[in-house]
Design an enzyme around this catalytic site. Structure first.
Site, mmCIF file in Angstrom:
data_model
loop_
_atom_site.group_PDB
_atom_site.id
_atom_site.type_symbol
_atom_site.label_atom_id
_atom_site.label_comp_id
_atom_site.label_asym_id
_atom_site.label_seq_id
_atom_site.Cartn_x
_atom_site.Cartn_y
_atom_site.Cartn_z
ATOM 1 N N SER A 131 62.800 23.442 67.308
ATOM 2 C CA SER A 131 63.305 24.785 67.000
ATOM 3 C C SER A 131 63.769 25.523 68.245
ATOM 4 O O SER A 131 63.204 25.358 69.332
ATOM 5 C CB SER A 131 62.190 25.594 66.323
ATOM 6 O OG SER A 131 62.514 26.957 66.237
ATOM 7 N N GLU A 133 63.112 28.450 68.741
ATOM 8 C CA GLU A 133 62.005 29.335 69.109
ATOM 9 C C GLU A 133 61.233 28.794 70.308
ATOM 10 O O GLU A 133 60.493 29.538 70.950
ATOM 11 C CB GLU A 133 61.063 29.532 67.926
ATOM 12 C CG GLU A 133 61.620 30.415 66.827
ATOM 13 C CD GLU A 133 61.667 31.895 67.209
ATOM 14 O OE1 GLU A 133 60.835 32.319 68.038
ATOM 15 O OE2 GLU A 133 62.527 32.611 66.673
ATOM 16 N N TYR A 154 54.033 29.780 66.587
ATOM 17 C CA TYR A 154 54.973 28.818 66.005
ATOM 18 C C TYR A 154 55.790 28.134 67.089
ATOM 19 O O TYR A 154 55.917 26.904 67.117
ATOM 20 C CB TYR A 154 55.897 29.526 65.016
ATOM 21 C CG TYR A 154 57.054 28.673 64.554
ATOM 22 C CD1 TYR A 154 56.867 27.648 63.636
ATOM 23 C CD2 TYR A 154 58.341 28.881 65.047
ATOM 24 C CE1 TYR A 154 57.926 26.858 63.204
ATOM 25 C CE2 TYR A 154 59.408 28.107 64.620
ATOM 26 C CZ TYR A 154 59.193 27.106 63.706
ATOM 27 O OH TYR A 154 60.248 26.316 63.295
#
Length: 347
Positions: A131, A133, A154
């Protein structure tokens, strides 16, 4: 020979589009689903056929990334050519409230699946859903060489999954790749994710069912693409001659406010009359800007995004308006029970 794929997270947005894509390529697709007291397969019900049908190509199996023994057993049963690990606790804001669960499913779960593949001794190819992120506070543009600086449980869990995938590739010679996908959305996006929350609210406000939508920070910049295009990129990574990691992105950054304005404007609404601030939606640590550089994927895989963020907003608004128009049917029709039954091994 028919290729066989195993997908974890098959009932999610990406899992459903990847299943459609692979079936269109002639694959036999096996999906891992968690046992629940309610059906959660609505995104793939239209693809499912009775496994007794000789033409059936989609099979579902109970299992979970928290159960390593089950993963080993399932891999031996399915004997896949390709494994796509899309399963995760994937909501960034929720990861602050459930950090341990997020770490176990999103991070350690990936290691369990990799270890199951290694223990099985199979020569299958493995895709890890990484990801954007992971980049967190590192300034854009971000590419495959950009340092990670996650700003949520996360993001940190995804960094663990990324590195363990790379480690298994180097330690055991596995064909294992990381797809570092920037935000990708669609009408199948979960309703608690900000893009879908916005477009669904637009449809309901236009229909006179709601008056306001409550949001947090409107300033973060994101690189939003169209999910059906991104699953093709996943597949292309596993068709390459050598396993490498790739960023998939549009290369275009817009703020949450930009997406919001595009969605409301498409419906002929003034967003300022309907948007309210709620601090409960703020994150303890924010990611200010994520804009991907997909040059490597374009040059080596021939992949590039075509749908840009503002067009994406229009696609999602139109879909939510259409979906709302079909609500209000008799209850039994609205929640028609799916026809599938999980594949169970013979004793």
């Amino acid at each position: 020979m028919t290729k066989r794929a195993l997908i974890t997270g098959i009932t999610g947005q990406d899992g459903s589009y990847l299943t459609e894509f692979l079936l269109s390529k002639g694959y036999e697709v096996h999906g891992l689903i968690r046992r629940a007291s309610t059906f959660n397969t609505h995104r793939i019900d239209h693809l499912y056929r009775d496994p007794h049908d000789p033409g059936a190509k989609l099979f579902l199996h109970y299992g979970d990334l928290s159960d390593g023994a089950r993963l080993v057993t399932l891999l031996h049963e399915v004997n896949p050519d390709e494994v796509y690990n899309l399963a995760a606790q994937s909501h960034v804001r929720v990861s602050f409230e459930e950090p341990e669960h997020t770490g176990d499913t999103t991070g350690i779960g990936a290691m369990r699946l990799l270890e199951a593949v290694r223990m099985s001794g199979m020569e299958c190819r493995y895709y890890q859903a990484s990801s954007s992120e992971m980049f967190g506070a590192t300034p854009p543009p971000q590419n495959e060489e950009t340092p990670f600086y996650p700003r949520s449980p996360y993001g940190a869990a995804k960094v663990y999954a990324y590195w363990v995938t790379k480690n298994y590739r180097e330690a055991y010679g596995m064909f294992a790749v990381n797809g570092i996908l920037f935000n990708h959305e669609s009408p199948r996006r979960g309703e608690t994710f900000v893009t879908r929350k916005i477009t669904r609210a637009v449809a309901r406000i236009k229909a006179g069912l709601d008056e306001y939508i409550y949001l947090g920070n409107l300033d973060p910049v994101r690189d939003w693409g169209y999910a059906p295009e991104y699953v093709e990129g996943m597949w292309r990574m596993l068709q390459a001659e050598e396993p490498e990691d790739y960023v998939l992105a549009t290369g275009v950054g817009v703020t949450v406010k930009d997406f919001l304005v595009a969605a409301f404007s498409h419906a002929g609404l003034n967003w300022e009359k309907h948007v309210r601030f709620d601090e409960r939606y703020l994150r303890p640590t924010e990611v200010d800007a994520l804009i991907g550089d997909p040059s490597k994927a374009r040059e080596q895989l021939g992949w590039s995004a075509r749908v840009m963020p503002h067009e994406l907003a229009r696609i999602m608004v139109d879909a939510d308006v259409e979906a709302l128009a079909h609500e209000g049917r008799p209850w039994i029709d609205a929640v028609a029970l799916p026809s599938w039954t999980p594949t169970v091994s013979a004793p």
